[in-house]
Design a protein around this motif. Structure first.
Motif, PDB file in Angstrom:
ATOM      1  N   GLU A  75       0.855  -1.171  -0.071  1.00 47.17           N
ATOM      2  CA  GLU A  75       0.056  -0.109   0.189  1.00 47.17           C
ATOM      3  C   GLU A  75       1.021   1.135   0.162  1.00 47.17           C
ATOM      4  N   LEU A  76       0.437   1.997  -0.964  1.00 40.32           N
ATOM      5  CA  LEU A  76       1.246   3.451  -0.995  1.00 40.32           C
ATOM      6  C   LEU A  76       0.496   4.344  -0.398  1.00 40.32           C
ATOM      7  N   ALA A  77       1.036   5.207   0.578  1.00 39.72           N
ATOM      8  CA  ALA A  77       0.372   6.360   1.204  1.00 39.72           C
ATOM      9  C   ALA A  77       0.474   7.781   0.190  1.00 39.72           C
ATOM     10  N   GLY A  78      -0.306   8.460   0.485  1.00 40.61           N
ATOM     11  CA  GLY A  78      -0.405   9.780  -0.313  1.00 40.61           C
ATOM     12  C   GLY A  78      -1.715  10.118  -0.911  1.00 40.61           C
ATOM     13  N   PRO A  79      -1.664  11.336  -1.360  1.00 36.35           N
ATOM     14  CA  PRO A  79      -3.095  11.732  -2.193  1.00 36.35           C
ATOM     15  C   PRO A  79      -3.462  10.886  -3.142  1.00 36.35           C
ATOM     16  N   VAL A  80      -2.578  10.215  -3.800  1.00 33.59           N
ATOM     17  CA  VAL A  80      -2.940   9.421  -5.037  1.00 33.59           C
ATOM     18  C   VAL A  80      -2.437   7.807  -4.469  1.00 33.59           C
ATOM     19  N   GLY A  81      -2.375   7.676  -3.321  1.00 29.86           N
ATOM     20  CA  GLY A  81      -2.047   6.299  -2.979  1.00 29.86           C
ATOM     21  C   GLY A  81      -2.730   5.187  -3.369  1.00 29.86           C
ATOM     22  N   ARG A  82      -2.266   3.919  -3.292  1.00 27.55           N
ATOM     23  CA  ARG A  82      -3.118   2.859  -3.766  1.00 27.55           C
ATOM     24  C   ARG A  82      -2.800   1.781  -3.065  1.00 27.55           C
ATOM     25  N   GLU A 192       3.095  -4.389 -13.946  1.00 31.60           N
ATOM     26  CA  GLU A 192       2.294  -3.457 -14.043  1.00 31.60           C
ATOM     27  C   GLU A 192       2.079  -2.570 -12.696  1.00 31.60           C
ATOM     28  N   VAL A 193       2.016  -3.228 -11.716  1.00 31.82           N
ATOM     29  CA  VAL A 193       1.981  -2.927 -10.274  1.00 31.82           C
ATOM     30  C   VAL A 193       3.220  -2.107 -10.079  1.00 31.82           C
ATOM     31  N   GLY A 194       4.590  -2.825 -10.480  1.00 28.27           N
ATOM     32  CA  GLY A 194       5.860  -2.159 -10.047  1.00 28.27           C
ATOM     33  C   GLY A 194       5.947  -1.039 -10.887  1.00 28.27           C
ATOM     34  N   GLU A 195       5.447  -0.733 -12.153  1.00 32.21           N
ATOM     35  CA  GLU A 195       5.487   0.467 -12.887  1.00 32.21           C
ATOM     36  C   GLU A 195       4.688   1.461 -11.938  1.00 32.21           C
ATOM     37  N   ARG A 196       3.442   1.258 -11.459  1.00 30.42           N
ATOM     38  CA  ARG A 196       2.623   2.156 -10.852  1.00 30.42           C
ATOM     39  C   ARG A 196       3.426   2.656  -9.770  1.00 30.42           C
ATOM     40  N   ALA A 201       5.568   6.520  -6.187  1.00 31.84           N
ATOM     41  CA  ALA A 201       6.454   6.778  -5.119  1.00 31.84           C
ATOM     42  C   ALA A 201       7.702   7.614  -5.236  1.00 31.84           C
ATOM     43  N   ALA A 202       7.673   8.184  -6.572  1.00 36.32           N
ATOM     44  CA  ALA A 202       8.728   9.025  -6.997  1.00 36.32           C
ATOM     45  C   ALA A 202       8.953  10.220  -6.120  1.00 36.32           C
ATOM     46  N   GLY A 203       7.853  10.913  -5.585  1.00 43.10           N
ATOM     47  CA  GLY A 203       7.684  12.160  -4.937  1.00 43.10           C
ATOM     48  C   GLY A 203       8.365  13.003  -5.645  1.00 43.10           C
ATOM     49  N   GLY A 204       8.856  14.250  -5.091  1.00 42.72           N
ATOM     50  CA  GLY A 204       9.719  15.116  -5.714  1.00 42.72           C
ATOM     51  C   GLY A 204       9.472  15.646  -7.152  1.00 42.72           C
TER      52      GLY A 204
END
Length: 466
Positions: A75-82, A192-196, A201-204
């Motif tokens: 799970e990725l946190a943040g405004p567009v987390g998935r 595909e999940v890895g690309e997303r 996660a690039a941030g900055g």
């Protein structure tokens, strides 16, 4: 060299015996090492051995470190987390400990030493993500376990193994080996999940600035699993005269629990039984016993092969022909591990049948033959080559029967039967009068590529004293 009789070749080219066994093995489903399904698979192989008229058919049990899969998620946190928690997106890697970690994600590309060193300052306290791909220029395949351990040694608190083949689903595969459980939670994800994840996660940068993010968002890995001792089994049988010395024809019957394990390695087990059946029809021609084995627990550290190598006097093993991933085409590849006498037999068989053959001499620790090669016993790995990239469907949900063709199985059975027949009728491990000689452990040790030395030591599998 003695040639397989034409009537046996004709039988091999029309037989459904091997394909029927392969179908039954895939229909069992989960054949994970130590599972009920693995034992059922071994029992089905024994039934095939008995139906083929082979003698001494039965099971040989041994202890292994077991692993049972639970749920996994990233799970990725943040405004567009998935959040990804479907098994078509993310799965735990066998040998991983259970646990949950949250940290920034650091992509180390293909996981070469150079890429890990370049990211070294970022990895401490982070989650490392490495591709399943190995660069063509690298010179040897980099095993996932090596990437996993290297990530942990650089201070990573989690590991993500990203498939490099699109549409091939998340890859699985052992990471603990003989150091179970491993030090940090580990999961496999689809390309595909890895690309997303890489993008989000690039941030900055420009994308992060648009989202108003100062730092890269955190990734959370969740793994539920059990690491507990259990048992596995080898299925065994014999054909030919009752000699002390034997030619071993082997494969592994276990498979990763996420798939049917059709090519890896139900097909290998089916081929062992089919070749045994073919040789039984010419049993009186054989000068040397052929010992058939389908090993258990290959996928988690070659435990079945190691058990056989440790419990069989080495001077009673003429040579070993190991089959793994040998049905995705009819184009045979044989890794000879430097045993030229064995290479000569396969080359002669390929010429006799006008069949394509690729050989490689590099000593490889991947596959059950390694348990014998490391002791200096002549052993090869036979597989097939296709247009697929890398492992293809292997170690994913998609290693299913529909990817294979019974005509390929029959062709490979013909070639392997012809080679095994020659080994067993030329005096027990000889090739046209040239002995397939054993080597010393020290000679094998000195011939191993430095990269594989590193991998074996990293995984706790180095068999030699320093």
């Amino acid at each position: 060299m003695t040639a397989l009789p034409d009537r046996v070749v004709g039988d091999a080219r029309t037989s459904d015996f091997g394909w029927d066994l392969l179908t039954d093995l895939t229909d069992i489903g989960n054949r994970m090492a130590g599972s009920v399904g693995e034992r059922r698979g071994a029992e089905r192989v024994v039934e095939a051995f008995e139906a083929a008229g082979l003698r001494n058919a039965g099971l040989d049990e041994f202890e292994i470190p077991g692993w049972w899969r639970g749920d996994a998620a990233v799970e990725l946190a943040g405004p567009v987390g998935r959040r990804h928690d479907g098994s078509h997106e993310v799965i735990a890697l066998p040998g991983t400990p259970a646990g949950e970690v949250s940290a920034p994600l650091v992509d180390v590309g293909e996981g070469t030493d150079e890429q890990f060193e370049a990211a070294s300052d970022e990895l401490d306290g982070a989650i490392a993500m490495a591709s399943s791909r190995t660069p063509d220029s690298h010179g040897r395949w980099i095993h996932r376990m090596e990437k996993y351990v290297t990530a942990a040694e650089h201070g990573a608190v989690g590991f993500v193994f990203r498939n490099h083949v699109e549409g091939a689903l998340p890859p699985t595969g052992e990471v603990g080996y003989h150091n179970r459980p491993g030090p940090i939670p580990a999961v496999g994800i689809s390309k595909e999940v890895g690309e997303r994840l890489t993008r989000l996660a690039a941030g900055g940068g420009e994308a992060g600035a648009r989202r108003g993010e100062a730092d890269a968002p955190e990734l959370t890995i969740e793994v539920d699993c059990r690491n507990e001792p259990t048992t596995s089994v080898n299925a065994v049988a014999d054909v030919g005269p009752d000699t002390d010395e034997a030619v071993l024809l082997t494969a592994h019957v276990d498979a990763h629990d996420v798939s049917d394990g059709a090519n890896d390695n139900g097909a290998g087990s089916a081929l062992v039984a089919e070749v045994g059946r073919l040789l039984e029809s010419v049993e009186g021609d054989l000068d040397t016993r052929v010992h058939l084995v389908t090993f258990g627990a290959e996928e988690i550290g070659l435990w079945g092969a190691s058990h056989a190598a440790e419990t069989t006097p080495h001077d009673e093993i003429a040579c070993v022909i190991n089959l793994d991933g040998a049905c995705n085409s009819r184009n045979l590849r044989v890794g000879t591990n430097g045993f030229e006498g064995m290479s000569a037999v396969f080359e002669a068989v390929a010429r006799a049948f006008d069949a394509p053959l690729e050989t490689g001499e590099t000593i490889s620790p991947h596959g059950d033959q390694w348990a014998f090669v490391q002791e200096g016993i002549p052993a090869v790995m036979a597989s097939t080559m296709s247009e697929q990239s890398g492992r293809g469907w292997g170690h994913t949900h998609a290693d299913t029967l529909d990817k294979l063709d019974p005509r390929d199985l029959r062709e490979v059975a013909t070639l392997i039967a012809a080679a095994t027949y020659r080994f067993a009728t030329d005096g027990g491990g000889t090739a046209g009068g040239e002995s397939v000689a054993h080597r010393s452990r020290s000679a094998v040790r000195e011939s191993i590529d430095d990269g594989y030395v590193k991998e074996l030591k990293t995984g706790g599998r180095w068999p030699y004293e320093e």
